[in-house]
Each structure stands twice: as C-alpha cells, then as structure tokens.
Design a protein around this motif. Structure first.
Motif, PDB file in Angstrom:
ATOM      1  N   SER A   2      52.709  72.537  62.203  1.00 20.68           N
ATOM      2  CA  SER A   2      51.632  73.513  62.368  1.00 20.68           C
ATOM      3  C   SER A   2      51.991  74.537  63.438  1.00 20.68           C
ATOM      4  O   SER A   2      52.765  74.265  64.353  1.00 20.68           O
ATOM      5  CB  SER A   2      50.314  72.819  62.709  1.00 20.68           C
ATOM      6  N   LYS A   3      51.413  75.717  63.307  1.00 25.47           N
ATOM      7  CA  LYS A   3      51.653  76.833  64.219  1.00 25.47           C
ATOM      8  C   LYS A   3      50.332  77.349  64.749  1.00 25.47           C
ATOM      9  O   LYS A   3      49.287  77.197  64.114  1.00 25.47           O
ATOM     10  CB  LYS A   3      52.325  77.999  63.474  1.00 25.47           C
ATOM     11  N   ASN A   4      50.406  78.017  65.879  1.00 19.74           N
ATOM     12  CA  ASN A   4      49.282  78.813  66.381  1.00 19.74           C
ATOM     13  C   ASN A   4      49.454  80.203  65.787  1.00 19.74           C
ATOM     14  O   ASN A   4      50.424  80.897  66.098  1.00 19.74           O
ATOM     15  CB  ASN A   4      49.294  78.894  67.902  1.00 19.74           C
ATOM     16  N   ILE A   5      48.515  80.596  64.934  1.00 20.93           N
ATOM     17  CA  ILE A   5      48.619  81.863  64.211  1.00 20.93           C
ATOM     18  C   ILE A   5      47.462  82.769  64.606  1.00 20.93           C
ATOM     19  O   ILE A   5      46.302  82.353  64.611  1.00 20.93           O
ATOM     20  CB  ILE A   5      48.599  81.631  62.686  1.00 20.93           C
ATOM     21  N   LEU A   6      47.809  84.012  64.931  1.00 20.80           N
ATOM     22  CA  LEU A   6      46.802  85.030  65.210  1.00 20.80           C
ATOM     23  C   LEU A   6      46.801  86.016  64.050  1.00 20.80           C
ATOM     24  O   LEU A   6      47.828  86.623  63.743  1.00 20.80           O
ATOM     25  CB  LEU A   6      47.105  85.763  66.519  1.00 20.80           C
ATOM     26  N   ALA A  69      42.162  89.899  73.617  1.00 26.93           N
ATOM     27  CA  ALA A  69      43.190  90.027  72.574  1.00 26.93           C
ATOM     28  C   ALA A  69      44.568  89.700  73.145  1.00 26.93           C
ATOM     29  O   ALA A  69      45.378  89.038  72.483  1.00 26.93           O
ATOM     30  CB  ALA A  69      43.176  91.436  71.991  1.00 26.93           C
ATOM     31  N   GLN A  70      44.842  90.141  74.347  1.00 31.15           N
ATOM     32  CA  GLN A  70      46.127  89.823  74.976  1.00 31.15           C
ATOM     33  C   GLN A  70      46.298  88.315  75.123  1.00 31.15           C
ATOM     34  O   GLN A  70      47.382  87.781  74.886  1.00 31.15           O
ATOM     35  CB  GLN A  70      46.243  90.506  76.343  1.00 31.15           C
ATOM     36  N   GLN A  71      45.243  87.624  75.516  1.00 34.03           N
ATOM     37  CA  GLN A  71      45.335  86.171  75.655  1.00 34.03           C
ATOM     38  C   GLN A  71      45.567  85.503  74.307  1.00 34.03           C
ATOM     39  O   GLN A  71      46.327  84.530  74.200  1.00 34.03           O
ATOM     40  CB  GLN A  71      44.083  85.618  76.341  1.00 34.03           C
ATOM     41  N   ALA A  72      44.927  86.014  73.255  1.00 31.23           N
ATOM     42  CA  ALA A  72      45.140  85.465  71.912  1.00 31.23           C
ATOM     43  C   ALA A  72      46.589  85.692  71.472  1.00 31.23           C
ATOM     44  O   ALA A  72      47.207  84.803  70.883  1.00 31.23           O
ATOM     45  CB  ALA A  72      44.167  86.109  70.922  1.00 31.23           C
ATOM     46  N   ARG A  75      48.834  83.216  73.196  1.00 29.27           N
ATOM     47  CA  ARG A  75      48.763  81.858  72.637  1.00 29.27           C
ATOM     48  C   ARG A  75      49.468  81.739  71.283  1.00 29.27           C
ATOM     49  O   ARG A  75      49.849  80.651  70.872  1.00 29.27           O
ATOM     50  CB  ARG A  75      47.298  81.438  72.464  1.00 29.27           C
ATOM     51  N   ALA A  76      49.623  82.843  70.590  1.00 31.87           N
ATOM     52  CA  ALA A  76      50.137  82.817  69.217  1.00 31.87           C
ATOM     53  C   ALA A  76      51.640  82.588  69.164  1.00 31.87           C
ATOM     54  O   ALA A  76      52.390  83.076  69.998  1.00 31.87           O
ATOM     55  CB  ALA A  76      49.806  84.127  68.517  1.00 31.87           C
ATOM     56  N   GLY A 120      59.816  84.778  71.347  1.00 32.99           N
ATOM     57  CA  GLY A 120      59.424  83.469  70.827  1.00 32.99           C
ATOM     58  C   GLY A 120      58.308  83.530  69.805  1.00 32.99           C
ATOM     59  O   GLY A 120      57.747  82.501  69.434  1.00 32.99           O
ATOM     60  N   ARG A 121      57.983  84.734  69.338  1.00 33.19           N
ATOM     61  CA  ARG A 121      56.935  84.900  68.334  1.00 33.19           C
ATOM     62  C   ARG A 121      57.516  85.590  67.108  1.00 33.19           C
ATOM     63  O   ARG A 121      58.429  86.400  67.223  1.00 33.19           O
ATOM     64  CB  ARG A 121      55.790  85.752  68.886  1.00 33.19           C
TER      65      ARG A 121
END
Length: 191
Positions: A2-6, A69-72, A75-76, A120-121
């Motif tokens: 699983s991934k953290n997806i924005l 939004a920057q924090q999201a 995290r992504a 890394g994204r």
C-alpha cells in the motif's frame, strides 16, 4: 504494497458533473479498495490566492489551505494530479496552486542551484481535453504535460511521472465509462 496517495483534483469548477471529478472518484475508489491510504484535494473548494510578487513567494506565509496542502504533499508517496486542458495548458487555478505550494524551503532549497526537496515521490498526470489525445500528443507534442513534468514536478524531485491523456471527453458514454474503469484500475495498482 500500500501507498500514501494524494489525489489533486485540479478542475476549477466545483460542479460535481465535471468529468475530471468522476475520474478522481474512480481512481480513489480503486485505490481505497486495494488498501492504499488516500488523501484528496479539490482545488475548486479551497482558497488559492494568486501570488503577485517574488517577495510574496519567497517571504510570504502560505495561507492555511496551502499549508495544509503542503503537509498532504509531504505525507504522499504518490501524487495523482487531474485537470482539464484549458487553452493548451493547466487551468489558472491549478497554476496558482502550484506556485503557492512550491515555495522555497518546501519544494526547493534555496542556493546558487536550487536543490529539490520532494524526492522519493512519484506522480501521474491525468489530463482531459476536447480534442483527440493522439492529436494533442503528436501535433502539439503534449507540450503542457511535458512542461508540467520537467519544469515543475521533476524540478522539485518528483520522479517518475506518468501521463494519462484522455481526449474527446464530450464523446460517447461508453468511452467515458471505459476511462472511469481504467482510472479505477490505476487506483487499484497505486499507479
């Protein structure tokens, strides 16, 4: 895995009847069904002021919606950015958002040569348009998408970047349904 997806829905019109919103919903449903952690930003519903000077960009404090939004983004692991092609480019609201979030110290470290801070994204750009996608890709060389990838995403360290170009969006219902299924499947894969 699983991934953290924005998911960044870049359509400036909040009307839920817009196809970009349906595509974002389809991707989110597929990703959620596969256990990916999803966050969403719908640019039409947040406050995005235009920057009017370099001093605002470098020294100004990001408004609350932009800071969130920057924090999201921080995290992504994977960003999915959906938008309609308007006048051959991203809508002005999406451009304003990108200028706001890509401030020095968040997206780039200042210096003689800026250093990317969002490594890394990965990302996927999903672009809808009225013309056939093959015409945009070959005649116009997908210039807006390439510029977005090179001059914004890769500049700040987001790489690799994949593209999904969806043409003839005013087309038939069956084709639109097929694209919703494809976005669902991309979401399932976290791609």
């Amino acid at each position: 895995m699983s991934k953290n997806i924005l998911i960044i829905d870049g359509h400036p019109d909040a009307d839920r009847g817009r196809y970009v919103h349906a595509l974002a919903d389809a991707y989110a449903a597929g990703a959620s069904d596969s256990g990916h952690k999803i966050e969403r930003l719908e640019l039409a519903t947040i406050d995005i002021p235009f920057l009017r000077s370099r001093a605002e960009w470098t020294d100004g404090t990001p408004p609350p919606d932009i800071a969130a939004a920057q924090q999201a983004i921080r995290r992504a692991e994977h960003l999915v950015i959906l938008y309609p092609l308007w006048l051959g480019d991203v809508p002005a609201l999406l451009k304003a958002f990108l200028e706001q979030v890509a401030r020095p110290g968040f997206a780039l470290a200042e210096g003689t040569m800026p250093r990317p801070l969002l490594t890394g994204r990965s990302a996927r750009l999903v672009v809808t348009m009225g013309m056939p996608a093959f015409f945009y890709r070959f005649y116009y060389a997908a210039h807006s998408v390439k510029s977005f990838e090179r001059n914004i995403l890769k500049l700040v360290g987001i790489d690799p970047v994949e593209h999904t170009l969806i043409g003839n969006v005013e087309g038939d219902t069956e084709t639109r349904k097929e694209w919703l299924d494809r976005l669902f499947n991309l979401g399932t894969a976290g791609a």
